[in-house]
Scaffold this motif. Structure first.
Motif, PDB file in Angstrom:
ATOM      1  N   GLY A 321      67.546  45.348 -35.904  1.00 16.89           N
ATOM      2  CA  GLY A 321      68.375  45.436 -34.709  1.00 16.89           C
ATOM      3  C   GLY A 321      67.750  46.321 -33.644  1.00 16.89           C
ATOM      4  O   GLY A 321      67.864  46.049 -32.443  1.00 16.89           O
ATOM      5  N   LEU A 322      67.084  47.376 -34.093  1.00 20.70           N
ATOM      6  CA  LEU A 322      66.394  48.283 -33.173  1.00 20.70           C
ATOM      7  C   LEU A 322      65.243  47.551 -32.469  1.00 20.70           C
ATOM      8  O   LEU A 322      65.026  47.724 -31.265  1.00 20.70           O
ATOM      9  N   ILE A 323      64.536  46.724 -33.218  1.00 23.00           N
ATOM     10  CA  ILE A 323      63.457  45.906 -32.632  1.00 23.00           C
ATOM     11  C   ILE A 323      64.046  44.946 -31.590  1.00 23.00           C
ATOM     12  O   ILE A 323      63.500  44.781 -30.487  1.00 23.00           O
ATOM     13  N   LYS A 324      65.156  44.333 -31.924  1.00 23.25           N
ATOM     14  CA  LYS A 324      65.800  43.380 -30.986  1.00 23.25           C
ATOM     15  C   LYS A 324      66.227  44.072 -29.693  1.00 23.25           C
ATOM     16  O   LYS A 324      66.022  43.558 -28.585  1.00 23.25           O
ATOM     17  N   ASP A 325      66.833  45.257 -29.827  1.00 17.88           N
ATOM     18  CA  ASP A 325      67.225  46.027 -28.644  1.00 17.88           C
ATOM     19  C   ASP A 325      66.010  46.337 -27.769  1.00 17.88           C
ATOM     20  O   ASP A 325      66.084  46.301 -26.537  1.00 17.88           O
ATOM     21  N   THR A 326      64.901  46.645 -28.427  1.00 14.98           N
ATOM     22  CA  THR A 326      63.671  46.989 -27.705  1.00 14.98           C
ATOM     23  C   THR A 326      63.099  45.780 -26.980  1.00 14.98           C
ATOM     24  O   THR A 326      62.678  45.866 -25.817  1.00 14.98           O
ATOM     25  N   LEU A 327      63.089  44.647 -27.657  1.00 16.08           N
ATOM     26  CA  LEU A 327      62.515  43.426 -27.059  1.00 16.08           C
ATOM     27  C   LEU A 327      63.264  43.011 -25.798  1.00 16.08           C
ATOM     28  O   LEU A 327      62.677  42.432 -24.883  1.00 16.08           O
ATOM     29  N   ALA A 328      64.549  43.340 -25.739  1.00 14.36           N
ATOM     30  CA  ALA A 328      65.352  42.968 -24.569  1.00 14.36           C
ATOM     31  C   ALA A 328      64.909  43.695 -23.304  1.00 14.36           C
ATOM     32  O   ALA A 328      65.183  43.240 -22.192  1.00 14.36           O
ATOM     33  N   ILE A 329      64.194  44.828 -23.472  1.00 16.07           N
ATOM     34  CA  ILE A 329      63.758  45.583 -22.293  1.00 16.07           C
ATOM     35  C   ILE A 329      62.230  45.766 -22.261  1.00 16.07           C
ATOM     36  O   ILE A 329      61.714  46.628 -21.556  1.00 16.07           O
ATOM     37  N   LEU A 330      61.530  44.939 -23.035  1.00 17.47           N
ATOM     38  CA  LEU A 330      60.067  45.052 -23.116  1.00 17.47           C
ATOM     39  C   LEU A 330      59.399  44.040 -22.190  1.00 17.47           C
ATOM     40  O   LEU A 330      59.771  42.868 -22.165  1.00 17.47           O
ATOM     41  N   GLU A 331      58.417  44.517 -21.442  1.00 25.21           N
ATOM     42  CA  GLU A 331      57.673  43.651 -20.529  1.00 25.21           C
ATOM     43  C   GLU A 331      56.868  42.601 -21.294  1.00 25.21           C
ATOM     44  O   GLU A 331      56.616  42.739 -22.491  1.00 25.21           O
ATOM     45  N   LYS A 332      56.442  41.592 -20.582  1.00 30.88           N
ATOM     46  CA  LYS A 332      55.518  40.593 -21.122  1.00 30.88           C
ATOM     47  C   LYS A 332      54.264  41.319 -21.609  1.00 30.88           C
ATOM     48  O   LYS A 332      53.762  42.221 -20.933  1.00 30.88           O
ATOM     49  N   ASP A 333      53.784  40.943 -22.779  1.00 31.89           N
ATOM     50  CA  ASP A 333      52.630  41.592 -23.423  1.00 31.89           C
ATOM     51  C   ASP A 333      52.895  43.062 -23.763  1.00 31.89           C
ATOM     52  O   ASP A 333      51.969  43.842 -23.987  1.00 31.89           O
ATOM     53  N   GLY A 334      54.176  43.449 -23.784  1.00 36.82           N
ATOM     54  CA  GLY A 334      54.532  44.837 -24.070  1.00 36.82           C
ATOM     55  C   GLY A 334      54.207  45.248 -25.502  1.00 36.82           C
ATOM     56  O   GLY A 334      54.051  44.408 -26.402  1.00 36.82           O
ATOM     57  N   ILE A 335      54.103  46.550 -25.699  1.00 37.17           N
ATOM     58  CA  ILE A 335      53.696  47.114 -26.996  1.00 37.17           C
ATOM     59  C   ILE A 335      54.827  47.960 -27.573  1.00 37.17           C
ATOM     60  O   ILE A 335      55.521  48.678 -26.850  1.00 37.17           O
ATOM     61  N   ILE A 336      55.017  47.841 -28.891  1.00 35.31           N
ATOM     62  CA  ILE A 336      55.978  48.684 -29.607  1.00 35.31           C
ATOM     63  C   ILE A 336      55.214  49.504 -30.649  1.00 35.31           C
ATOM     64  O   ILE A 336      54.440  48.945 -31.437  1.00 35.31           O
ATOM     65  N   ILE A 337      55.423  50.808 -30.619  1.00 30.85           N
ATOM     66  CA  ILE A 337      54.934  51.667 -31.711  1.00 30.85           C
ATOM     67  C   ILE A 337      56.123  51.874 -32.637  1.00 30.85           C
ATOM     68  O   ILE A 337      57.025  52.662 -32.351  1.00 30.85           O
ATOM     69  N   ALA A 338      56.145  51.109 -33.722  1.00 32.94           N
ATOM     70  CA  ALA A 338      57.263  51.133 -34.671  1.00 32.94           C
ATOM     71  C   ALA A 338      56.920  52.070 -35.824  1.00 32.94           C
ATOM     72  O   ALA A 338      55.887  51.906 -36.478  1.00 32.94           O
ATOM     73  N   SER A 339      57.794  53.042 -36.063  1.00 35.79           N
ATOM     74  CA  SER A 339      57.499  54.069 -37.059  1.00 35.79           C
ATOM     75  C   SER A 339      58.724  54.347 -37.918  1.00 35.79           C
ATOM     76  O   SER A 339      59.862  54.226 -37.462  1.00 35.79           O
ATOM     77  N   THR A 340      58.491  54.745 -39.165  1.00 31.81           N
ATOM     78  CA  THR A 340      59.569  55.243 -40.025  1.00 31.81           C
ATOM     79  C   THR A 340      58.987  56.225 -41.032  1.00 31.81           C
ATOM     80  O   THR A 340      57.841  56.077 -41.473  1.00 31.81           O
ATOM     81  N   ASN A 341      59.790  57.228 -41.385  1.00 35.23           N
ATOM     82  CA  ASN A 341      59.389  58.161 -42.447  1.00 35.23           C
ATOM     83  C   ASN A 341      60.269  57.983 -43.678  1.00 35.23           C
ATOM     84  O   ASN A 341      60.351  58.861 -44.528  1.00 35.23           O
ATOM     85  N   ASN A 342      60.941  56.836 -43.777  1.00 34.14           N
ATOM     86  CA  ASN A 342      61.811  56.553 -44.917  1.00 34.14           C
ATOM     87  C   ASN A 342      60.949  56.243 -46.149  1.00 34.14           C
ATOM     88  O   ASN A 342      60.167  55.294 -46.148  1.00 34.14           O
TER      89      ASN A 342
END
Length: 398
Positions: A321-342
């Motif tokens: 869901g967090l990825i989906k929220d991010t994609l809604a405001i991400l530019e074309k060719d945008g980059i996500i640095i996805a991290s977790t310490n779980n």
């Protein structure tokens, strides 16, 4: 003579300890009710009394203690602690010599042979974290090793335990000359302000060092960067120094704003040219979508579990869901640095969360880079949970 309690290991778990699994799980032993005083030395044995390992009793969120040796003849004494800590220090000589990085993990729990104990180095200061009353009972042995080495300004400590598993907030100073805070440290040439005397957190997570460097050196230039769950804005600093056109830092904690301003300031960055928002990240996503804001790069580094007045977030349930929220405001060719310490799942499952988020939005991506713990965060190869950090840098493909 030191009291030693024998703990009988259940048949299903004997293989674990024969394979040098370091954590003592409550479910793994038959007679854990015989344990009362934390710090008591324990021997793990099978049904026939055969030796499997020796360690100490200490309650923490991961288990009831740690195996320190699988060698029946090895003593758990001052010499043991000295050997483990000196071995760890010798492995990190290159960090001591690096003028561009003056903060690193000196001793990483079970990865360096003593579960429940970490020691960080901050520009001449040692910070010891004790994760149970059990390991804390060995305090004199640990301090004496650091004293023997000498050449430190002061030692501070964090007692990350009590009956409710909460941080014990008392005077963190142990010995030496009290530092003046904030203490400035360098990380790959970037400056960060840290506080060794102010609560459980110091102001920076050292395990993200390589990710911040990658953000600065490879991904930030010319980008509008959104840093969510931004804490003290360490990623925002790296982005700004890497040539980002602008950074936006979002965190719910009220003190995050002043802390982020401080981190920008110690790097000579005009914080007034950056956006710093104190608000719930999920509310910010809605706000950004409503205002039609778009970002070229988004940093997602949420806590494993977080609760606000409106939202409850669990990495294992809500990351797609967090990825989906991010994609809604991400530019074309945008980059996500996805991290977790779980620590409860591995990289494969984490990548599955990312994939699900993209798939639900009918979008495609490519993986640019992956990170796990840096070399100073030594990992026990027989304990996968210890290798908790998972970072995947992905780019949206249109």
């Amino acid at each position: 003579m030191t009291q030693i309690i024998e703990l009988k290991v259940k048949p299903d778990f004997i293989g674990h300890y024969k394979n040098k699994f370091p954590l003592i799980n409550k479910d793994a032993v038959v007679n854990n009710e015989s344990l009362s005083l934390e710090g008591t030395l324990v021997h793990l044995v099978d049904d026939n009394g055969n030796f499997l390992g020796k360690g100490y009793y200490g309650n923490q969120n991961k288990g009831i203690g740690w195996v320190l040796s699988f060698n029946e003849g090895e003593k758990i004494d001052s010499v043991f602690f000295k050997n483990k800590i000196l071995t760890a220090i010798n492995k990190r000589q290159s960090y001591y010599k690096d003028e561009n990085t003056t903060a690193f993990r000196l001793f990483n729990g079970e990865g360096d042979g003593i579960g429940g104990l970490t020691i960080d180095y901050f520009n001449g200061y040692y910070l010891i974290s004790w994760y149970s009353q059990g390991i804390f009972s060995f305090k004199e042995k640990v301090i004496s090793v650091l004293d023997e080495l000498g050449d430190y300004k002061a030692i501070y400590e964090k007692k990350r335990f009590d009956t409710k598993g909460q941080y014990i907030d008392d005077d963190d100073f142990v010995k030496g000359e009290r530092g003046e805070f904030p203490l400035l440290i360098k990380e790959n040439g970037m400056n960060y302000a840290v506080y060794l005397n102010d609560g459980a957190m110091v102001g920076i997570f050292l395990d993200q060092r390589e990710v911040r460097q990658a953000l600065r050196d490879k991904y930030a230039k010319g980008k509008h960067v959104l840093n969510t769950f931004s804490y003290t804005g360490a990623f925002s600093v790296a982005a700004a120094l890497g040539g980002a056109t602008k950074t936006t830092s979002v965190d719910l904690a009220k003190r995050s704003k002043s802390k982020t301003i401080e981190q920008f300031s110690v790097n000579g960055i005009d914080f007034e040219q950056q956006d710093i928002k104190v608000m719930d990240v999920f509310d910010y996503f809605k706000y950004a979508k409503r205002k039609e804001l778009k970002f070229d790069l988004v940093v997602l580094d949420p806590p494993s579990f977080a609760r606000s007045k409106k939202h409850t977030f669990s990495t294992s349930k809500n990351y797609p869901g967090l990825i989906k929220d991010t994609l809604a405001i991400l530019e074309k060719d945008g980059i996500i640095i996805a991290s977790t310490n779980n620590a409860s799942f591995g990289m494969k499952k984490f990548k599955g969360f990312i994939e699900k988020g993209f798939k639900d939005m009918s979008m495609k991506y490519k993986i640019l880079e992956e990170f796990s713990l840096p070399a100073d965060f030594q990992v026990d190869r027989n304990f996968n949970q210890g290798n908790y950090l998972k970072v995947v840098i992905v780019q949206k493909v249109n």
